[in-house]
Design an enzyme around this catalytic site. Structure first.
Site, PDB file in Angstrom:
ATOM      1  N   GLU A 123      49.831  26.461  71.637  1.00 14.52           N
ATOM      2  CA  GLU A 123      50.040  25.823  70.325  1.00 14.52           C
ATOM      3  C   GLU A 123      48.574  25.354  70.119  1.00 14.52           C
ATOM      4  O   GLU A 123      47.709  25.200  71.130  1.00 14.52           O
ATOM      5  CB  GLU A 123      50.758  24.561  70.373  1.00 14.52           C
ATOM      6  CG  GLU A 123      50.250  23.619  71.540  1.00 14.52           C
ATOM      7  CD  GLU A 123      51.395  22.872  72.199  1.00 14.52           C
ATOM      8  OE1 GLU A 123      52.447  23.313  72.960  1.00 14.52           O
ATOM      9  OE2 GLU A 123      51.334  21.612  72.275  1.00 14.52           O
ATOM     10  N   LYS A 125      45.288  23.058  69.700  1.00  6.73           N
ATOM     11  CA  LYS A 125      44.984  21.789  70.674  1.00  6.73           C
ATOM     12  C   LYS A 125      44.283  20.954  69.494  1.00  6.73           C
ATOM     13  O   LYS A 125      43.203  21.298  68.823  1.00  6.73           O
ATOM     14  CB  LYS A 125      43.753  21.879  71.546  1.00  6.73           C
ATOM     15  CG  LYS A 125      43.314  20.812  72.300  1.00  6.73           C
ATOM     16  CD  LYS A 125      42.368  21.053  73.519  1.00  6.73           C
ATOM     17  CE  LYS A 125      42.256  19.806  74.418  1.00  6.73           C
ATOM     18  NZ  LYS A 125      41.479  18.955  73.458  1.00  6.73           N
ATOM     19  N   ASP A 127      42.447  18.028  67.474  1.00  7.52           N
ATOM     20  CA  ASP A 127      41.184  17.279  67.651  1.00  7.52           C
ATOM     21  C   ASP A 127      41.569  15.761  67.114  1.00  7.52           C
ATOM     22  O   ASP A 127      40.945  15.488  66.172  1.00  7.52           O
ATOM     23  CB  ASP A 127      39.871  17.923  67.198  1.00  7.52           C
ATOM     24  CG  ASP A 127      39.022  17.405  67.861  1.00  7.52           C
ATOM     25  OD1 ASP A 127      38.903  16.562  68.612  1.00  7.52           O
ATOM     26  OD2 ASP A 127      37.533  17.843  67.249  1.00  7.52           O
ATOM     27  N   TYR A 233      53.680  16.511  71.063  1.00  4.95           N
ATOM     28  CA  TYR A 233      53.678  17.777  71.693  1.00  4.95           C
ATOM     29  C   TYR A 233      53.996  17.682  73.225  1.00  4.95           C
ATOM     30  O   TYR A 233      53.949  18.493  74.271  1.00  4.95           O
ATOM     31  CB  TYR A 233      52.293  18.296  71.898  1.00  4.95           C
ATOM     32  CG  TYR A 233      51.058  17.491  71.999  1.00  4.95           C
ATOM     33  CD1 TYR A 233      50.893  16.870  73.245  1.00  4.95           C
ATOM     34  CD2 TYR A 233      50.153  17.179  71.062  1.00  4.95           C
ATOM     35  CE1 TYR A 233      49.964  15.985  73.615  1.00  4.95           C
ATOM     36  CE2 TYR A 233      49.162  16.433  71.239  1.00  4.95           C
ATOM     37  CZ  TYR A 233      48.896  15.733  72.597  1.00  4.95           C
ATOM     38  OH  TYR A 233      47.879  14.886  72.602  1.00  4.95           O
ATOM     39  N   LYS A 321      39.278  26.732  74.809  1.00  8.00           N
ATOM     40  CA  LYS A 321      38.725  26.077  74.029  1.00  8.00           C
ATOM     41  C   LYS A 321      38.136  27.255  73.069  1.00  8.00           C
ATOM     42  O   LYS A 321      37.559  28.171  73.338  1.00  8.00           O
ATOM     43  CB  LYS A 321      37.474  25.245  74.650  1.00  8.00           C
ATOM     44  CG  LYS A 321      38.146  24.023  75.426  1.00  8.00           C
ATOM     45  CD  LYS A 321      38.740  23.033  74.743  1.00  8.00           C
ATOM     46  CE  LYS A 321      38.131  21.900  74.312  1.00  8.00           C
ATOM     47  NZ  LYS A 321      37.267  21.185  75.010  1.00  8.00           N
ATOM     48  N   CYS A 426       8.215   8.272  88.402  1.00  6.06           N
ATOM     49  CA  CYS A 426       9.268   7.724  87.738  1.00  6.06           C
ATOM     50  C   CYS A 426       8.749   6.933  86.496  1.00  6.06           C
ATOM     51  O   CYS A 426       7.688   5.983  86.415  1.00  6.06           O
ATOM     52  CB  CYS A 426       9.905   6.534  88.424  1.00  6.06           C
ATOM     53  SG  CYS A 426      11.247   5.707  87.430  1.00  6.06           S
ATOM     54  N   CYS A 429       9.234   2.974  86.952  1.00  9.04           N
ATOM     55  CA  CYS A 429       8.691   2.213  87.869  1.00  9.04           C
ATOM     56  C   CYS A 429       7.580   2.748  88.617  1.00  9.04           C
ATOM     57  O   CYS A 429       6.915   2.131  89.448  1.00  9.04           O
ATOM     58  CB  CYS A 429       9.758   1.762  88.885  1.00  9.04           C
ATOM     59  SG  CYS A 429      10.143   3.181  90.235  1.00  9.04           S
ATOM     60  N   CYS A 444      13.822   9.403  91.178  1.00  9.83           N
ATOM     61  CA  CYS A 444      12.990   8.322  91.467  1.00  9.83           C
ATOM     62  C   CYS A 444      13.136   7.652  93.047  1.00  9.83           C
ATOM     63  O   CYS A 444      14.196   7.559  93.074  1.00  9.83           O
ATOM     64  CB  CYS A 444      13.337   7.434  90.697  1.00  9.83           C
ATOM     65  SG  CYS A 444      12.503   5.776  90.968  1.00  9.83           S
ATOM     66  N   CYS A 450      13.415  -0.012  91.361  1.00  9.85           N
ATOM     67  CA  CYS A 450      13.116   0.575  90.014  1.00  9.85           C
ATOM     68  C   CYS A 450      14.315  -0.005  88.881  1.00  9.85           C
ATOM     69  O   CYS A 450      15.520  -0.285  89.135  1.00  9.85           O
ATOM     70  CB  CYS A 450      13.636   2.046  89.973  1.00  9.85           C
ATOM     71  SG  CYS A 450      13.618   2.845  88.383  1.00  9.85           S
TER      72      CYS A 450
HETATM   73  S1  IVH Z   1      49.211  18.342  76.322  1.00  7.04           S
HETATM   74  C1  IVH Z   1      49.437  16.719  80.636  1.00  7.04           C
HETATM   75  N1  IVH Z   1      49.055  19.464  74.120  1.00  7.04           N
HETATM   76  O1  IVH Z   1      43.771  17.178  74.430  1.00  7.04           O
HETATM   77  C2  IVH Z   1      48.930  17.278  79.312  1.00  7.04           C
HETATM   78  N2  IVH Z   1      47.429  17.939  74.826  1.00  7.04           N
HETATM   79  O2  IVH Z   1      41.948  17.468  76.595  1.00  7.04           O
HETATM   80  C3  IVH Z   1      49.534  16.664  77.947  1.00  7.04           C
HETATM   81  N3  IVH Z   1      45.784  17.503  72.994  1.00  7.04           N
HETATM   82  O3  IVH Z   1      44.777  14.215  76.160  1.00  7.04           O
HETATM   83  C4  IVH Z   1      48.451  17.062  76.999  1.00  7.04           C
HETATM   84  N4  IVH Z   1      46.490  18.773  71.366  1.00  7.04           N
HETATM   85  O4  IVH Z   1      45.032  14.154  73.865  1.00  7.04           O
HETATM   86  C5  IVH Z   1      48.425  18.479  74.996  1.00  7.04           C
HETATM   87  N5  IVH Z   1      48.836  20.554  71.869  1.00  7.04           N
HETATM   88  C6  IVH Z   1      48.378  19.937  72.544  1.00  7.04           C
HETATM   89  C7  IVH Z   1      47.307  18.845  72.303  1.00  7.04           C
HETATM   90  C8  IVH Z   1      46.932  18.198  73.399  1.00  7.04           C
HETATM   91  C9  IVH Z   1      45.599  17.952  71.719  1.00  7.04           C
HETATM   92  C10 IVH Z   1      44.690  16.529  73.457  1.00  7.04           C
HETATM   93  C11 IVH Z   1      45.350  15.341  74.322  1.00  7.04           C
HETATM   94  C12 IVH Z   1      45.052  15.520  75.749  1.00  7.04           C
HETATM   95  C13 IVH Z   1      43.638  16.296  75.754  1.00  7.04           C
HETATM   96  C14 IVH Z   1      43.292  17.043  76.729  1.00  7.04           C
END
Ligand code: IVH
Length: 714
Positions: A123, A125, A127, A233, A321, A426, A429, A444, A450
């Site tokens: 699914e 991710k 942002d 999610y 990613k 440094c 300092c 340093c 420092c």
């Molecule tokens: S699952 C135990 N599913 O990504 C894991 N996270 O980098 C629970 N996020 O803290 C997270 N979309 O804020 C999950 N489809 C998705 C997500 C997602 C965005 C975020 C979430 C998490 C962060 C981790």
């Protein structure tokens, strides 16, 4: 309008519901659209009527009552909420290969054959920022941000203003924590920034900042005016399972009224996961909201629970990613910053450029090798191209990562450009800055003389994962250090007596009054009792991160036991031996190295730091001001907490790695060898010398089933 006195309970309930909707719409129209639908007087009248009905029928007051939604936020920020189930982050995958590796490491952990069926959900991710919503008996009770993962901020009033977020649920488990992402669509983000600019207010760099800034508003009316959305999610605390599978649980959340992402797909293999990733990547620009990758999760929830967690990430999920975003610009200067451990870090000052929608004017240059075009192991990077002042450089950023310089355009380089010479002293300092063998970083040697190191150490000390002193942030630390009031952490705890005479001095400072000074001293006193792991993390010792601090705090009964072990380790001739095996032969070293998550680099750095007279004296002065609290014995009700367990022979129901992490999760210490300190041996078929030694020493021995029964496993 029915006279209040004549109102029946049913009518009152219906009217309160209408008022809640009406007032929410009015808030939205007023704040979000800058287009009030009703006059201020009308608005006030509705609110008054709402309050009167609530006063007459207190039991009918709604969870989302408009009376609770205005102002009245705690002046010092948000209240804290401790998550019953921690909110974790995700490990990352960047290449297709990492996805295959994710699948095979899961199979290995579970002891599954390469061709055994194993399904994953895939699914987008999102942002945005994560939010945990707690429902009890179907009512939304509170909403909390992730915070540090164990404690977040109470943003309930704000979360209630998110469009489409259910305030109550029908048919849900009695306790249900729904987790997901709060985000803002591109269209709403643009409109918000246009409005902000028109009214002379701050604009936001990207939709995620806008969503975060909007959710974390002390005034829920402002949040109400910001068009936030939510995708569910995941979940936290639960009184009954939602389903047997991840996909089933998400469907259940959708049935309960939550928005879930329509691009969620069940995949049967890494190849299918990667194909879905490509589809989502192609659709990315048309979604209308920001995503930064694809999340894969093991579908079977029983397997998820067997896989469990590493310190901050689940083993059963990973974020794949999208590649970073790129732009070209000119390098105007290279500044050298000095960190808490003395590391000299070069920072590129750039002609500002927009990369993936964010204006970037600084980028990290890592270290001198990176500038010279070499990796830590001496191999060429960027085809060996060095970086010089005035160069045209390619900047890239991915999500939250600090922007980096990935390439140099040599065709645009000036003829008279000079190779960048990394300073050998440094800049703060003037002490010598040296580079130890095998270390990529020049440091340093000034230590606490420092100023940069001292200040950074102090900033770290007051930071969130460490002492987290309210009202004492980076800015105040700099100010107090500059004034000579705080030179080392223990000075913080001597501020109050110091100011008994000099309070006037602080009061006269900009931003400080009698009340705020008193508040600061109280906040400092509140941290005189400190968790062991926060104390350790606060010391700012190299390699001693939050997770390792927690590991250490779990394994040593208290600070003096840890310090004594470090002192013993410092006396060992093996101290400088590079081999972990040689070090482990010393019990003092083994008491560190046997801890999962604690390696040689950390132990060496800890032992060295504590053996340095001035550093130790400073830590002792600090400890004398504090009561260091032992860790809340984690799962100390378990029958193996605090016990040292050794596994040997073949395990048939789980892999060795799984056995080890489950035992550790229950508070046991897992060791590789049998000694007088061993409390329990778990021996599978084929156990040999370890079993014999345990028998000689009279150590309790169990087979795998006996062990599973002991820990109460199904
Ligand atoms: S699952 C135990 N599913 O990504 C894991 N996270 O980098 C629970 N996020 O803290 C997270 N979309 O804020 C999950 N489809 C998705 C997500 C997602 C965005 C975020 C979430 C998490 C962060 C981790």
């Amino acid at each position: 309008m029915t006279d209040l006195g004549a109102l029946t309970e049913t009518e009152a309930k219906a009217e309160l519901a209408r008022l809640a909707t009406r007032l929410a719409a009015a808030n939205r129209a007023y704040h979000a659209e800058d287009a009030p639908e009703i006059s201020d007087a009308e608005y006030d009248a509705l609110k008054r009527r709402n309050a009167e009905i609530e006063a007459r029928f207190p039991s009918l007051k709604r969870a989302d009552s408009p009376s609770d939604q205005v102002g009245a936020a705690p002046a010092s920020g948000f209240q804290k909420i401790t998550h019953r189930v921690p909110m974790l982050s995700l490990g990352n995958a960047f290449e297709d290969e990492d996805v295959h590796e994710f699948d095979s490491s899961i199979r290995k952990y579970l002891g599954l054959a390469p061709d055994a069926p194993l399904a994953y959900t895939a699914e987008p991710k999102i942002d945005g920022l994560s939010l945990s919503l707690r429902y009890e008996d179907g009512q939304l009770i509170h909403a909390a941000t992730r915070g540090d993962g164990s404690t977040g901020e109470n943003v309930t009033a704000n979360a209630r203003t998110i469009a489409g977020l259910p305030q109550s649920l029908t048919g849900a488990p009695a306790v249900l924590e729904v987790r997901g992402e709060v985000y803002m669509s591109h269209a709403d983000f643009e409109a918000l920034n246009t409005r902000q600019a028109a009214s002379g207010d701050k604009t936001f760099a990207n939709p995620r900042n806008a969503a975060a800034g909007s959710l974390r508003q002390l005034d829920a009316l402002i949040t109400a005016a910001r068009p936030l959305k939510f995708f569910a999610y995941a979940w936290g605390d639960l009184s009954a399972p939602l389903a047997d599978t991840q996909s089933g649980a998400i469907t259940r959340l959708a049935d309960l009224g939550f928005d879930t992402n329509p691009l969620t797909k069940l995949c049967k293999s890494p190849a299918e996961m990667i194909a879905h990733y490509r589809q989502i990547e192609e659709a990315r620009a048309t979604l209308g909201y920001d995503i930064d990758g694809v999340v894969y999760k093991v579908d079977d929830l029983a397997l998820q629970s067997r896989l469990g967690f590493r310190s901050t990430t689940p083993r059963w999920a990973i974020a794949h990613k999208f590649p970073a975003e790129l732009a070209w610009t000119r390098l105007e200067a290279i500044d050298i910053q000095v960190g808490r451990t003395g590391a000299l870090s070069p920072v590129a000052r750039l002609q500002p450029v927009t990369v993936g929608g964010v204006v970037v004017s600084n980028a990290t240059l890592h270290n001198e090798d990176y500038i010279a075009g070499r990796s830590a192991t001496g191999e060429e990077i960027r085809g060996g191209k060095d970086i010089r002042l005035g160069d045209w450089v390619q900047v890239y950023r991915a999500g939250d990562v600090i922007p980096k310089i990935s390439d140099v355009d040599l065709s645009k380089r000036k003829k008279d450009s000079k190779i960048f010479r990394f300073p050998e002293t440094c800049p703060e300092c003037d002490s010598q800055a040296i580079r130890e063998e095998g270390d990529a970083v020049r440091r340093c040697t000034g230590g606490l003389i420092c100023p940069a190191q001292a200040v950074e150490k102090l900033k770290h000390f007051v930071s969130r994962g460490a002492f987290d002193i309210e009202g004492l942030g980076a800015r105040q630390v700099e100010q107090f250090y500059g004034d000579g009031w705080i030179k080392e952490p223990s000075d913080i705890f001597r501020l109050r007596p110091r100011f008994a005479s000099g309070l006037q001095q602080l009061k006269n400072r900009e931003g400080w009054g009698e009340k705020s000074a008193e508040n600061l001293f109280d906040a400092i006193d509140a941290k005189r009792q400190i968790d062991f792991h926060r104390f350790l993390f606060g010391l700012g010792i190299r390699h001693l991160g939050e997770a390792a601090a927690k590991d250490l705090a779990r394994h040593f009964p208290d600070w003096s036991a840890l310090a004594e072990a470090a002192d013993r380790a410092a006396q060992e001739p093996a101290r400088n031996d590079p081999s972990k095996e040689a070090l482990k032969a010393s019990p003092a070293w083994a008491s560190f190295l046997d801890i999962d998550g604690v390696g040689r680099a950390l132990t060496q750095s800890l032992v060295t730091a504590l053996a340095q007279d001035h550093e130790r004296a400073s830590i002792d002065r600090l400890a004398a001001e504090l009561t260091i609290l032992p860790p809340e014995a984690q799962s100390n009700d378990s029958r193996v907490a605090g016990k040292t367990v050794v596994f040997t022979g073949t395990l048939e129901k789980m892999t060795r790695a799984e056995a080890k992490s489950r035992a550790e999760a229950l508070g046991a210490k897992v060791s590789g060898s049998v000694s007088a300190k061993t409390d329990l041996l778990v021996a599978g078929p084929g156990a040999g010398s370890k079993a014999r030694k345990a028998a000689d020493l009279g150590i309790e021995t169990l087979d795998e089933d006996g062990w599973l029964a002991l820990i109460g496993a199904p």
